[in-house]
Write an enzyme that holds these catalytic residues in place. Structure first.
Site, PDB file in Angstrom:
ATOM      1  N   ASP A 109      -5.884 -10.581  14.559  1.00 55.75           N
ATOM      2  CA  ASP A 109      -4.968  -9.487  14.924  1.00 55.75           C
ATOM      3  C   ASP A 109      -5.157  -9.068  16.386  1.00 55.75           C
ATOM      4  O   ASP A 109      -4.325  -8.365  16.945  1.00 55.75           O
ATOM      5  CB  ASP A 109      -5.100  -8.296  13.976  1.00 55.75           C
ATOM      6  CG  ASP A 109      -6.489  -7.674  14.000  1.00 55.75           C
ATOM      7  OD1 ASP A 109      -7.449  -8.370  14.392  1.00 55.75           O
ATOM      8  OD2 ASP A 109      -6.613  -6.495  13.652  1.00 55.75           O
TER       9      ASP A 109
ATOM     10  N   GLU B 240      -4.368   4.551  14.029  1.00 53.00           N
ATOM     11  CA  GLU B 240      -5.248   3.646  14.789  1.00 53.00           C
ATOM     12  C   GLU B 240      -5.797   4.249  16.067  1.00 53.00           C
ATOM     13  O   GLU B 240      -6.729   3.704  16.639  1.00 53.00           O
ATOM     14  CB  GLU B 240      -4.525   2.317  15.092  1.00 53.00           C
ATOM     15  CG  GLU B 240      -3.415   2.385  16.134  1.00 53.00           C
ATOM     16  CD  GLU B 240      -2.074   2.832  15.572  1.00 53.00           C
ATOM     17  OE1 GLU B 240      -2.009   3.212  14.387  1.00 53.00           O
ATOM     18  OE2 GLU B 240      -1.082   2.828  16.334  1.00 53.00           O
TER      19      GLU B 240
ATOM     20  N   LYS C 195       2.590   1.845   7.112  1.00 57.72           N
ATOM     21  CA  LYS C 195       3.028   1.061   8.276  1.00 57.72           C
ATOM     22  C   LYS C 195       4.045   1.833   9.110  1.00 57.72           C
ATOM     23  O   LYS C 195       4.677   2.787   8.635  1.00 57.72           O
ATOM     24  CB  LYS C 195       3.663  -0.253   7.807  1.00 57.72           C
ATOM     25  CG  LYS C 195       2.712  -1.182   7.100  1.00 57.72           C
ATOM     26  CD  LYS C 195       1.482  -1.509   7.901  1.00 57.72           C
ATOM     27  CE  LYS C 195       1.739  -2.578   8.933  1.00 57.72           C
ATOM     28  NZ  LYS C 195       0.465  -2.966   9.620  1.00 57.72           N
TER      29      LYS C 195
ATOM     30  N   ARG D 176       0.841  -1.195   0.000  1.00 58.65           N
ATOM     31  CA  ARG D 176       0.000   0.000   0.000  1.00 58.65           C
ATOM     32  C   ARG D 176       0.879   1.250   0.000  1.00 58.65           C
ATOM     33  O   ARG D 176       2.082   1.177   0.191  1.00 58.65           O
ATOM     34  CB  ARG D 176      -0.919  -0.001   1.231  1.00 58.65           C
ATOM     35  CG  ARG D 176      -1.998  -1.053   1.173  1.00 58.65           C
ATOM     36  CD  ARG D 176      -2.776  -1.153   2.464  1.00 58.65           C
ATOM     37  NE  ARG D 176      -1.966  -1.661   3.557  1.00 58.65           N
ATOM     38  CZ  ARG D 176      -2.370  -1.775   4.827  1.00 58.65           C
ATOM     39  NH1 ARG D 176      -3.577  -1.392   5.168  1.00 58.65           N
ATOM     40  NH2 ARG D 176      -1.583  -2.261   5.747  1.00 58.65           N
TER      41      ARG D 176
ATOM     42  N   HIS E 126       1.004   1.616  15.903  1.00 54.77           N
ATOM     43  CA  HIS E 126       0.925   0.453  16.807  1.00 54.77           C
ATOM     44  C   HIS E 126       2.104   0.410  17.768  1.00 54.77           C
ATOM     45  O   HIS E 126       2.816  -0.595  17.857  1.00 54.77           O
ATOM     46  CB  HIS E 126       0.848  -0.848  15.985  1.00 54.77           C
ATOM     47  CG  HIS E 126      -0.398  -0.958  15.167  1.00 54.77           C
ATOM     48  ND1 HIS E 126      -1.650  -1.112  15.727  1.00 54.77           N
ATOM     49  CD2 HIS E 126      -0.590  -0.891  13.830  1.00 54.77           C
ATOM     50  CE1 HIS E 126      -2.552  -1.145  14.783  1.00 54.77           C
ATOM     51  NE2 HIS E 126      -1.956  -1.004  13.620  1.00 54.77           N
TER      52      HIS E 126
ATOM     53  N   TYR F 220       0.005   4.231  10.422  1.00 52.42           N
ATOM     54  CA  TYR F 220      -0.316   3.249  11.472  1.00 52.42           C
ATOM     55  C   TYR F 220       0.961   3.055  12.273  1.00 52.42           C
ATOM     56  O   TYR F 220       2.005   2.707  11.708  1.00 52.42           O
ATOM     57  CB  TYR F 220      -0.693   1.890  10.857  1.00 52.42           C
ATOM     58  CG  TYR F 220      -2.081   1.802  10.255  1.00 52.42           C
ATOM     59  CD1 TYR F 220      -3.212   2.029  11.037  1.00 52.42           C
ATOM     60  CD2 TYR F 220      -2.258   1.448   8.931  1.00 52.42           C
ATOM     61  CE1 TYR F 220      -4.487   1.923  10.488  1.00 52.42           C
ATOM     62  CE2 TYR F 220      -3.535   1.334   8.374  1.00 52.42           C
ATOM     63  CZ  TYR F 220      -4.643   1.580   9.163  1.00 52.42           C
ATOM     64  OH  TYR F 220      -5.897   1.469   8.626  1.00 52.42           O
TER      65      TYR F 220
HETATM   66  N1  NAD Z   1      -7.159  -9.908   9.976  1.00 52.91           N
HETATM   67  C1  NAD Z   1      -7.225  -8.721   9.396  1.00 52.91           C
HETATM   68  O1  NAD Z   1      -6.565  -8.477   8.389  1.00 52.91           O
HETATM   69  C2  NAD Z   1      -8.140  -7.677   9.954  1.00 52.91           C
HETATM   70  C3  NAD Z   1      -8.450  -6.538   9.206  1.00 52.91           C
HETATM   71  C4  NAD Z   1      -9.349  -5.619   9.743  1.00 52.91           C
HETATM   72  C5  NAD Z   1      -9.914  -5.835  11.010  1.00 52.91           C
HETATM   73  N2  NAD Z   1      -9.563  -6.940  11.720  1.00 52.91           N
HETATM   74  C6  NAD Z   1     -10.120  -7.262  13.056  1.00 52.91           C
HETATM   75  O2  NAD Z   1     -11.449  -7.746  12.945  1.00 52.91           O
HETATM   76  C7  NAD Z   1     -12.075  -7.621  14.219  1.00 52.91           C
HETATM   77  C8  NAD Z   1     -13.472  -7.038  14.073  1.00 52.91           C
HETATM   78  O3  NAD Z   1     -13.356  -5.669  13.674  1.00 52.91           O
HETATM   79  P1  NAD Z   1     -14.644  -4.745  13.440  1.00 52.91           P
HETATM   80  O4  NAD Z   1     -14.141  -3.503  12.810  1.00 52.91           O
HETATM   81  O5  NAD Z   1     -15.715  -5.503  12.770  1.00 52.91           O
HETATM   82  O6  NAD Z   1     -15.084  -4.430  14.951  1.00 52.91           O
HETATM   83  P2  NAD Z   1     -16.515  -3.868  15.402  1.00 52.91           P
HETATM   84  O7  NAD Z   1     -16.294  -3.225  16.726  1.00 52.91           O
HETATM   85  O8  NAD Z   1     -17.135  -3.079  14.316  1.00 52.91           O
HETATM   86  O9  NAD Z   1     -17.411  -5.187  15.606  1.00 52.91           O
HETATM   87  C9  NAD Z   1     -17.161  -6.122  16.609  1.00 52.91           C
HETATM   88  C10 NAD Z   1     -18.482  -6.793  16.984  1.00 52.91           C
HETATM   89  O10 NAD Z   1     -18.182  -7.856  17.877  1.00 52.91           O
HETATM   90  C11 NAD Z   1     -19.286  -7.948  18.759  1.00 52.91           C
HETATM   91  N3  NAD Z   1     -18.935  -8.748  19.942  1.00 52.91           N
HETATM   92  C12 NAD Z   1     -18.128  -8.415  20.972  1.00 52.91           C
HETATM   93  N4  NAD Z   1     -18.106  -9.435  21.866  1.00 52.91           N
HETATM   94  C13 NAD Z   1     -18.920 -10.408  21.380  1.00 52.91           C
HETATM   95  C14 NAD Z   1     -19.318 -11.681  21.849  1.00 52.91           C
HETATM   96  N5  NAD Z   1     -18.889 -12.173  23.017  1.00 52.91           N
HETATM   97  N6  NAD Z   1     -20.151 -12.408  21.083  1.00 52.91           N
HETATM   98  C15 NAD Z   1     -20.593 -11.937  19.899  1.00 52.91           C
HETATM   99  N7  NAD Z   1     -20.262 -10.723  19.409  1.00 52.91           N
HETATM  100  C16 NAD Z   1     -19.437  -9.976  20.143  1.00 52.91           C
HETATM  101  C17 NAD Z   1     -19.601  -6.496  19.079  1.00 52.91           C
HETATM  102  O11 NAD Z   1     -20.902  -6.354  19.636  1.00 52.91           O
HETATM  103  C18 NAD Z   1     -19.466  -5.862  17.689  1.00 52.91           C
HETATM  104  O12 NAD Z   1     -20.699  -5.825  16.994  1.00 52.91           O
HETATM  105  C19 NAD Z   1     -11.107  -6.768  15.046  1.00 52.91           C
HETATM  106  O13 NAD Z   1     -10.335  -7.604  15.869  1.00 52.91           O
HETATM  107  C20 NAD Z   1     -10.235  -6.117  14.013  1.00 52.91           C
HETATM  108  O14 NAD Z   1      -8.980  -5.720  14.533  1.00 52.91           O
HETATM  109  C21 NAD Z   1      -8.673  -7.847  11.215  1.00 52.91           C
END
Ligand code: NAD
Length: 378
Positions: free
Chosen positions: A270, A118, A75, A15, A96, A94
């Site tokens: 993550d 972030e 990054k 990126r 971190h 970012y």
């Molecule tokens: N792997 C990757 O490349 C990548 C990329 C982007 C985001 N992410 C990760 O994805 C995850 C989700 O991000 P997001 O932006 O959707 O967050 P978000 O806050 O928009 O959504 C999270 C949801 O999880 C729900 N939740 C919390 N505890 C719960 C439980 N016990 N049971 C059921 N639901 C529950 C919340 O109510 C919320 O609706 C984060 O950890 C983020 O860092 C990873």
């Protein structure tokens, strides 16, 4: 202001921090933009496109950093880039910092101002510079899942949509936030049967409305998750508890009750992952099996689609870039609450409480640190 855009050096990071439309907008606002040659290549943006937009193409990273008052990256700096940090330089990226004491020391010793994507939080609690990557990862999760459900990739040999006379796949999404909603949208679009599980009932009501009753919504608890997973073909882990590790919603014993060849995509990896069986994987070696259930746990999913990710990210970051360039750090932060939350290091101090606490360092309110060579910032 002179704004610099170096080429990213982190492994597999394709990126770039500013796209040509941003260059033009900065130029029109009276700023100079230096772009390192090939900086946009990984995102399918050529030097000529940057040139046409008004950027000056610079051959070396050293010169981009040295001549810029603000460097816009994607990054955090790698060790090889620490040499470019210097007093008064604004680094917008970012960062971190919390788990990276060495980088934090480099930022503090060089008195670089670090503004982290972030930690920018708007007054409504939203994280505007994290949302686009969640949108990308959410949409990708189903695309990836569909691919791994194919037999030659190790899955149970299933077409997500089914066909007339054959049932579609059951897609179960844990967490109905940004990632989960985007996953649901793609899964529905591909014709799957979709269930979203969240602990927030209001969120489930919204999803029921948004998807016009086409997704099944379930309240989150251990029993429901266990029962739902027995029927799942593709599971997307998308839960988040802000500032904490992801809760382990899927227990080890639940995996052994799932169908062989089902696919689990843990987007929340993550934050440690929301399946007990998750461990981080890479784009080079993305999957492994537990009890015959395929796991995909890549922590930087958006890196696979750098073109889309770059444009998604810069759509969100650019208004902040322009504000910093137009007003300078101090006035921009004074006038913009969200941006102020992004300042992690300033004048040799950690100015973000979470970073100071996680590393046992002194914390100073950004407003209390005397500005480099001038009066105190309010
Ligand atoms: N792997 C990757 O490349 C990548 C990329 C982007 C985001 N992410 C990760 O994805 C995850 C989700 O991000 P997001 O932006 O959707 O967050 P978000 O806050 O928009 O959504 C999270 C949801 O999880 C729900 N939740 C919390 N505890 C719960 C439980 N016990 N049971 C059921 N639901 C529950 C919340 O109510 C919320 O609706 C984060 O950890 C983020 O860092 C990873």
């Amino acid at each position: 202001m002179t704004v610099g855009v170096p080429k990213e050096v982190k492994d597999h990071e394709a990126r770039v921090g500013v796209v040509p439309s941003g260059v033009t907008a900065l130029r029109e606002a009276g700023h100079r933009v230096l772009v390192q040659t090939h900086a946009g290549e990984g995102s399918a943006i050529t030097d000529d496109e940057y040139r046409a937009a008004g950027a000056t193409i610079v051959l070396s990273a050293k010169d981009v950093w040295a001549e810029s008052e603000m460097v816009v990256k994607v990054k955090e700096p790698e060790r090889s880039e620490f040499q470019y940090l210097r007093p008064g330089l604004i680094l917008f990226t970012y960062l971190h910092l919390a788990p990276m004491p060495e980088l934090t020391s480099a930022m503090l010793e060089s008195r670089t101002t670090g503004v982290a994507y972030e930690t920018i939080v708007e007054k409504d609690g939203s994280l505007p510079l994290l949302t686009p990557m969640s949108e990308v990862a959410g949409r990708m999760s189903v695309q990836i899942g569909a691919q791994y459900l194919e037999a030659q990739n190790g899955g149970r040999g299933m077409l997500l949509s089914g066909i007339p006379g054959v049932a579609p796949a059951n897609v179960v999404i844990l967490g109905g936030g940004v990632v989960g909603t985007n996953a649901a949208k793609i899964a529905l679009g591909m014709g799957a049967h979709v269930t979203v599980i969240d602990r927030n009932l209001q969120r489930l009501r919204e999803l029921d409305d948004v998807f016009n009753g086409q997704v099944v919504t379930l309240a989150s608890n251990v029993w429901t998750i266990g029962e739902t997973l027995k029927l799942a073909d593709l599971v997307v882990g998308a839960v988040l508890i802000p500032g904490a590790s992801a809760p382990k919603l899927v227990r080890r014993a639940m995996i052994s009750q799932m169908k062989r060849g089902a696919v689990m995509v843990d987007v929340a990896i993550d934050q440690g992952g929301c399946f007990e069986t998750s461990k981080p994987t890479t784009h080079t070696d993305p999957i492994y099996f537990v009890d015959g259930v395929l796991h995909y746990c890549v922590a930087n999913m958006p890196a696979a689609v750098p073109h889309t990710s770059t444009f998604g990210l810069t759509n969100a970051t650019f208004p902040y870039v322009l504000e910093l360039a137009n007003k300078g750090l101090e006035r921009a932060c004074e006038e913009h609450y969200g941006l102020r939350q992004g300042v992690n290091t300033f004048g040799g101090y950690v100015t973000y409480r979470g970073v100071a606490e996680s590393q046992g360092r002194e914390f100073r309110e950004f407003a209390m640190v005397p500005a480099a060579g001038s009066s105190a910032v309010r």
